[in-house]
Design an enzyme around this catalytic site. Sequence first.
Site, PDB file in Angstrom:
ATOM      1  N   TRP A   1      70.468 -58.212-107.311  1.00 53.94           N
ATOM      2  CA  TRP A   1      70.404 -59.534-106.698  1.00 53.94           C
ATOM      3  C   TRP A   1      71.669 -60.287-107.086  1.00 53.94           C
ATOM      4  O   TRP A   1      72.080 -60.239-108.242  1.00 53.94           O
ATOM      5  CB  TRP A   1      69.147 -60.263-107.205  1.00 53.94           C
ATOM      6  CG  TRP A   1      68.965 -61.637-106.647  1.00 53.94           C
ATOM      7  CD1 TRP A   1      69.073 -62.014-105.341  1.00 53.94           C
ATOM      8  CD2 TRP A   1      68.648 -62.827-107.382  1.00 53.94           C
ATOM      9  NE1 TRP A   1      68.830 -63.357-105.222  1.00 53.94           N
ATOM     10  CE2 TRP A   1      68.561 -63.877-106.451  1.00 53.94           C
ATOM     11  CE3 TRP A   1      68.416 -63.104-108.739  1.00 53.94           C
ATOM     12  CZ2 TRP A   1      68.265 -65.191-106.826  1.00 53.94           C
ATOM     13  CZ3 TRP A   1      68.110 -64.397-109.106  1.00 53.94           C
ATOM     14  CH2 TRP A   1      68.039 -65.431-108.152  1.00 53.94           C
TER      15      TRP A   1
ATOM     16  N   ASP B 295      62.200 -58.446-113.454  1.00 50.77           N
ATOM     17  CA  ASP B 295      62.250 -59.456-112.406  1.00 50.77           C
ATOM     18  C   ASP B 295      61.312 -58.994-111.300  1.00 50.77           C
ATOM     19  O   ASP B 295      61.521 -57.926-110.717  1.00 50.77           O
ATOM     20  CB  ASP B 295      63.701 -59.569-111.902  1.00 50.77           C
ATOM     21  CG  ASP B 295      63.865 -60.632-110.832  1.00 50.77           C
ATOM     22  OD1 ASP B 295      62.850 -61.152-110.335  1.00 50.77           O
ATOM     23  OD2 ASP B 295      65.034 -60.940-110.493  1.00 50.77           O
TER      24      ASP B 295
ATOM     25  N   LYS C 184      58.114 -65.796-102.112  1.00 46.19           N
ATOM     26  CA  LYS C 184      57.899 -64.949-100.938  1.00 46.19           C
ATOM     27  C   LYS C 184      56.426 -64.701-100.693  1.00 46.19           C
ATOM     28  O   LYS C 184      55.964 -64.744 -99.557  1.00 46.19           O
ATOM     29  CB  LYS C 184      58.606 -63.608-101.110  1.00 46.19           C
ATOM     30  CG  LYS C 184      60.082 -63.663-100.861  1.00 46.19           C
ATOM     31  CD  LYS C 184      60.837 -63.723-102.140  1.00 46.19           C
ATOM     32  CE  LYS C 184      62.324 -63.928-101.892  1.00 46.19           C
ATOM     33  NZ  LYS C 184      63.018 -64.289-103.131  1.00 46.19           N
TER      34      LYS C 184
HETATM   35  N1  PMP Z   1      64.981 -62.221-108.206  1.00 45.29           N
HETATM   36  C1  PMP Z   1      65.174 -61.548-107.072  1.00 45.29           C
HETATM   37  C2  PMP Z   1      65.372 -60.065-107.144  1.00 45.29           C
HETATM   38  C3  PMP Z   1      65.195 -62.218-105.850  1.00 45.29           C
HETATM   39  O1  PMP Z   1      65.408 -61.531-104.728  1.00 45.29           O
HETATM   40  C4  PMP Z   1      64.992 -63.612-105.826  1.00 45.29           C
HETATM   41  C5  PMP Z   1      64.985 -64.409-104.553  1.00 45.29           C
HETATM   42  N2  PMP Z   1      65.813 -64.027-103.561  1.00 45.29           N
HETATM   43  C6  PMP Z   1      64.790 -64.276-107.032  1.00 45.29           C
HETATM   44  C7  PMP Z   1      64.775 -63.552-108.205  1.00 45.29           C
HETATM   45  C8  PMP Z   1      64.603 -65.769-107.105  1.00 45.29           C
HETATM   46  O2  PMP Z   1      63.425 -66.226-106.583  1.00 45.29           O
HETATM   47  P1  PMP Z   1      63.137 -67.776-106.390  1.00 45.29           P
HETATM   48  O3  PMP Z   1      63.557 -68.119-105.014  1.00 45.29           O
HETATM   49  O4  PMP Z   1      61.685 -67.887-106.620  1.00 45.29           O
HETATM   50  O5  PMP Z   1      63.929 -68.532-107.406  1.00 45.29           O
END
Ligand code: PMP
Length: 399
Positions: free
Chosen positions: A132, A213, A248
């Site tokens: 990410w 994560d 999500k």
């Molecule tokens: N970790 C990963 C792997 C993600 O894809 C995301 C969101 N795209 C996040 C953390 C962060 O999530 P949030 O929008 O709840 O902060």
Amino acid sequence: TSLFDSVPQAPRDPILGLNEQFNTDPRPHKVNLGVGVYYDAQGRMPLLPVVAQVEQDLADQSAARGYLPIDGIHNYNLGAQQLLLGSTSSPLTEQRAVTVQSLGGTGALKLGADFLQSLCPNATVAISNPSWENHRALFEKAGFTVVEYPYYDANTRGLDFEAMCSFLEQLPDQSIVVLHACCHNPTGIDPTAEQWQVLAELLVAKQHIPFMDIAYQGFGTGLAEDAAAVRLLAEQGIPMLVSSSFSKSFALYGERVGALTVITTDAAQSPRVLSQLKRLARTNYSNPPTHGAKIVSTVFGQPERFQQWTQELQHMRERIQSMRQQLVVKLKEHGVVQNMDFILQQKGMFSYSGLSQEQVHTLRDEDAIYILDTGRICVAALNAHNIDTVAAAIARVLR
Ligand code: PMP
């Protein structure tokens, strides 16, 4: 000269930049597959019916909006723990799981990173290559040196597990290893159950600290199945952190619904760990926001609502799976001879398509199809209206 004259321009976020370009593209048939969110069959971001109903109930109650405790809503944190660990795991029964409500998964990662920085400032943080796009910057901003462990193998379009393990073996003991618990972003490729077992043994032997994560629980195989790796590592009796995101799974992106869970090795550590997490939260943002966590904790607390939510989540998951199947079929129909079955094996919202940067740019310029330069496609942005155009265009650039 004034204080701010020397401020350099920070680099643009690559994903947000692509979205801006998409929004100003006048071509009516444009398709945005660069996003990181779930769209429904009509190409819209959904408001889950269960969320709408709980919001209505909450509105009817007309409750005042006081401050939450520093660590958030108690039942939200308990629900997050149970969703993550199940109800019978040893960290839960032995009071070794400490959970605080956080500002999304990102907030959980940052809170955890700051906590670790106070304990082991010189530890190396290892993230997957690729990962990410916020992982590196987030841990660097927290003061860590960040390295990348091998993960994706472009030749096999799979996981380079041997290279991953030998890299983690060679890291200094007690390094922090950031692991995507399921539905790896951006590749969609997860370790198998057997590989997780090997990883668990490796992490224990090296005394590495897993920071898991989990931002897509429920989008891979199912809520419990997607937490299997977290549950496996949580049973190893090692210190560990987990960042959960409900952005999500509840389609509550802007409400910042996340949680940080720290697994301690002895119940006596837990209150002290919690006190430090609260101190970090207090000095950063004082206390978390109410609205999203109220919705989520209400769903966790009412069996019928919970049941409804799991069905709505299952519907999202199955729609993505059906888009994967249709994409593979349609690519074949449009003349692609390469084996594209890897798309079916990938989990979660994304597919690493294997498209080159040049092919991605051709699709953007000639077809108004927006894909990240890395070739990451958001499968959840495909639908019956756009999948044929997308498959035809991808087939053309692959020829
Ligand atoms: N970790 C990963 C792997 C993600 O894809 C995301 C969101 N795209 C996040 C953390 C962060 O999530 P949030 O929008 O709840 O902060």
